[in-house]
Scaffold this motif. Sequence first.
Motif, mmCIF file in Angstrom:
data_model
loop_
_atom_site.group_PDB
_atom_site.id
_atom_site.type_symbol
_atom_site.label_atom_id
_atom_site.label_comp_id
_atom_site.label_asym_id
_atom_site.label_seq_id
_atom_site.Cartn_x
_atom_site.Cartn_y
_atom_site.Cartn_z
ATOM 1 N N ARG A 292 -31.264 97.626 61.775
ATOM 2 C CA ARG A 292 -30.397 97.135 62.619
ATOM 3 C C ARG A 292 -30.294 95.990 62.061
ATOM 4 O O ARG A 292 -28.868 95.220 62.236
ATOM 5 C CB ARG A 292 -30.797 97.590 63.521
ATOM 6 C CG ARG A 292 -29.130 97.311 64.881
ATOM 7 C CD ARG A 292 -30.398 97.857 66.112
ATOM 8 N NE ARG A 292 -31.091 96.977 66.532
ATOM 9 C CZ ARG A 292 -32.203 98.083 66.788
ATOM 10 N NH1 ARG A 292 -31.883 100.154 66.537
ATOM 11 N NH2 ARG A 292 -33.298 98.044 67.334
ATOM 12 N N ASP A 295 -28.523 94.482 59.605
ATOM 13 C CA ASP A 295 -27.108 94.637 59.315
ATOM 14 C C ASP A 295 -26.207 93.406 60.497
ATOM 15 O O ASP A 295 -25.237 93.455 60.035
ATOM 16 C CB ASP A 295 -26.021 96.263 60.101
ATOM 17 C CG ASP A 295 -24.644 96.167 60.671
ATOM 18 O OD1 ASP A 295 -24.147 96.724 59.212
ATOM 19 O OD2 ASP A 295 -24.350 96.579 61.576
ATOM 20 N N GLU A 296 -26.957 92.948 61.291
ATOM 21 C CA GLU A 296 -26.502 91.899 62.238
ATOM 22 C C GLU A 296 -26.351 90.457 60.919
ATOM 23 O O GLU A 296 -25.529 89.742 61.219
ATOM 24 C CB GLU A 296 -27.819 91.549 63.400
ATOM 25 C CG GLU A 296 -27.035 92.720 64.492
ATOM 26 C CD GLU A 296 -28.569 92.565 65.551
ATOM 27 O OE1 GLU A 296 -28.813 92.015 65.889
ATOM 28 O OE2 GLU A 296 -27.763 93.811 66.510
ATOM 29 N N ASP A 298 -26.591 90.174 57.870
ATOM 30 C CA ASP A 298 -24.614 90.222 57.485
ATOM 31 C C ASP A 298 -24.291 89.693 57.519
ATOM 32 O O ASP A 298 -23.204 89.029 56.881
ATOM 33 C CB ASP A 298 -24.718 91.566 56.226
ATOM 34 C CG ASP A 298 -24.319 91.505 55.425
ATOM 35 O OD1 ASP A 298 -24.016 91.108 54.472
ATOM 36 O OD2 ASP A 298 -22.834 92.478 54.887
ATOM 37 N N SER A 299 -23.350 90.423 58.918
ATOM 38 C CA SER A 299 -22.160 89.918 59.722
ATOM 39 C C SER A 299 -22.302 89.155 60.324
ATOM 40 O O SER A 299 -21.730 88.021 59.842
ATOM 41 C CB SER A 299 -22.076 90.867 61.308
ATOM 42 O OG SER A 299 -21.987 92.160 60.042
ATOM 43 N N ALA A 300 -22.932 88.663 60.765
ATOM 44 C CA ALA A 300 -23.445 86.741 61.099
ATOM 45 C C ALA A 300 -23.140 85.481 59.768
ATOM 46 O O ALA A 300 -22.769 85.289 59.822
ATOM 47 C CB ALA A 300 -24.792 87.064 61.653
ATOM 48 N N TYR A 301 -24.241 85.980 58.883
ATOM 49 C CA TYR A 301 -23.864 85.464 57.707
ATOM 50 C C TYR A 301 -22.205 85.283 56.914
ATOM 51 O O TYR A 301 -21.667 84.384 56.832
ATOM 52 C CB TYR A 301 -24.428 85.866 56.329
ATOM 53 C CG TYR A 301 -24.714 84.759 55.320
ATOM 54 C CD1 TYR A 301 -25.290 84.038 55.628
ATOM 55 C CD2 TYR A 301 -24.353 85.240 53.832
ATOM 56 C CE1 TYR A 301 -25.428 82.573 54.441
ATOM 57 C CE2 TYR A 301 -24.199 84.263 52.873
ATOM 58 C CZ TYR A 301 -24.661 83.378 52.811
ATOM 59 O OH TYR A 301 -24.200 81.775 51.906
ATOM 60 N N ASP A 302 -21.754 86.282 56.936
ATOM 61 C CA ASP A 302 -20.490 86.350 56.818
ATOM 62 C C ASP A 302 -19.598 85.324 57.420
ATOM 63 O O ASP A 302 -18.974 84.850 57.194
ATOM 64 C CB ASP A 302 -19.624 88.254 56.499
ATOM 65 C CG ASP A 302 -20.756 88.918 55.419
ATOM 66 O OD1 ASP A 302 -21.360 88.243 54.857
ATOM 67 O OD2 ASP A 302 -20.799 89.882 55.385
ATOM 68 N N ARG A 303 -19.312 85.526 59.091
ATOM 69 C CA ARG A 303 -19.083 84.848 59.792
ATOM 70 C C ARG A 303 -19.197 83.485 59.841
ATOM 71 O O ARG A 303 -18.934 82.420 59.793
ATOM 72 C CB ARG A 303 -18.881 85.366 61.363
ATOM 73 C CG ARG A 303 -18.727 86.614 61.565
ATOM 74 C CD ARG A 303 -18.657 86.922 62.715
ATOM 75 N NE ARG A 303 -20.016 86.943 63.244
ATOM 76 C CZ ARG A 303 -20.852 87.821 63.754
ATOM 77 N NH1 ARG A 303 -20.789 89.294 63.243
ATOM 78 N NH2 ARG A 303 -22.042 87.853 64.175
ATOM 79 N N TYR A 306 -17.967 82.082 56.603
ATOM 80 C CA TYR A 306 -16.430 82.029 56.569
ATOM 81 C C TYR A 306 -15.943 80.581 56.595
ATOM 82 O O TYR A 306 -14.813 79.892 56.943
ATOM 83 C CB TYR A 306 -15.578 83.224 56.982
ATOM 84 C CG TYR A 306 -14.460 82.900 57.379
ATOM 85 C CD1 TYR A 306 -13.214 83.552 56.299
ATOM 86 C CD2 TYR A 306 -13.809 82.763 58.554
ATOM 87 C CE1 TYR A 306 -11.663 82.800 57.079
ATOM 88 C CE2 TYR A 306 -11.915 82.499 58.581
ATOM 89 C CZ TYR A 306 -11.657 82.848 57.981
ATOM 90 O OH TYR A 306 -10.119 82.781 58.217
#
Length: 311
Positions: A292, A295-296, A298-303, A306
Amino acid sequence: MTNKERGRWATWFADVAEDIAQAIVLFIPNGLNAMYNMLKRLPVVGTTFSHKGFETFFKFCTGISILQELGQDVAYFLFRPLGFVIGYLIGLFNQNRTAVVYQGQVGRLINKFSGQTVAGILLGMLASLLFAKQSSTIWMMAGLGGVLGIFAKTIFLFALHSFNEANAVTIRKNVQRAKQISARLKVAVREKAKSRILRQAQDIIQQMNGAQSQQNLAEFFQNEYDKIALSTYKKIERHFDYLTDRACHGDLNALKKLHQLLPRPKTPEQTSGKDQLDAMLERMFNARAIARLKDEVDSAYDRWQYRFLRA
């Protein structure tokens, strides 16, 4: 003063008069009833005295039930109206517009002494009947027994009050100690958990974005670490909050567990071992929690990436 305010004073005096009169009139029946309740707690004969039928028969034959009902009626129909009239008259001349609520304090205090006093009187009368059968001696021994009963109850109440005071001081100290330990643990666990969070975050970022993402990690963690670690910190700190709440409500085992979780300096013989806080973190950073967290991250790094690339 209005009629409503005079009525409050009248009601207050009526409650006081009824309570005190009932406690005095029922002093002996309440004392006998308290003695019977003590007999019900005896190891061998207590079962017999606890039987509902036997209790009803015994109290009817000794007059306890009848005297209690009669005393309540006398206090309600005789002394309560008298107190109401006195309170209403006092309310006519009293300029204080507030009447406190009476909660039966005097009656409860008198009832506390009824059992031991009546028991002392009966024991004194029994002793005088066995050894000296003169009527003057019987009354003298009965009075002496009642005084000894009151004295014994006073000593007991004083000892109970002292014990409660000491226990209250201990409880307050334990509450303060539990809160202090919890605060120290929350600071220590953030320091210990940070390296674990950073290691897992770095692994997933490099795995998903390649080795070139290494140059952006410092800036990413500087901006986003607090958001990433917040849920993990809250999960760990909920455990401390639970133990603290239990310790504040008198659970000494919870206080002991909090104390055992405190990090301690290790001796040379313990350099390879783990303290209990590290062991707790090992259990909390299980495979599910790590998945978990990754996953958090990875999502935070993608945002963040960007937004960083757009900038």
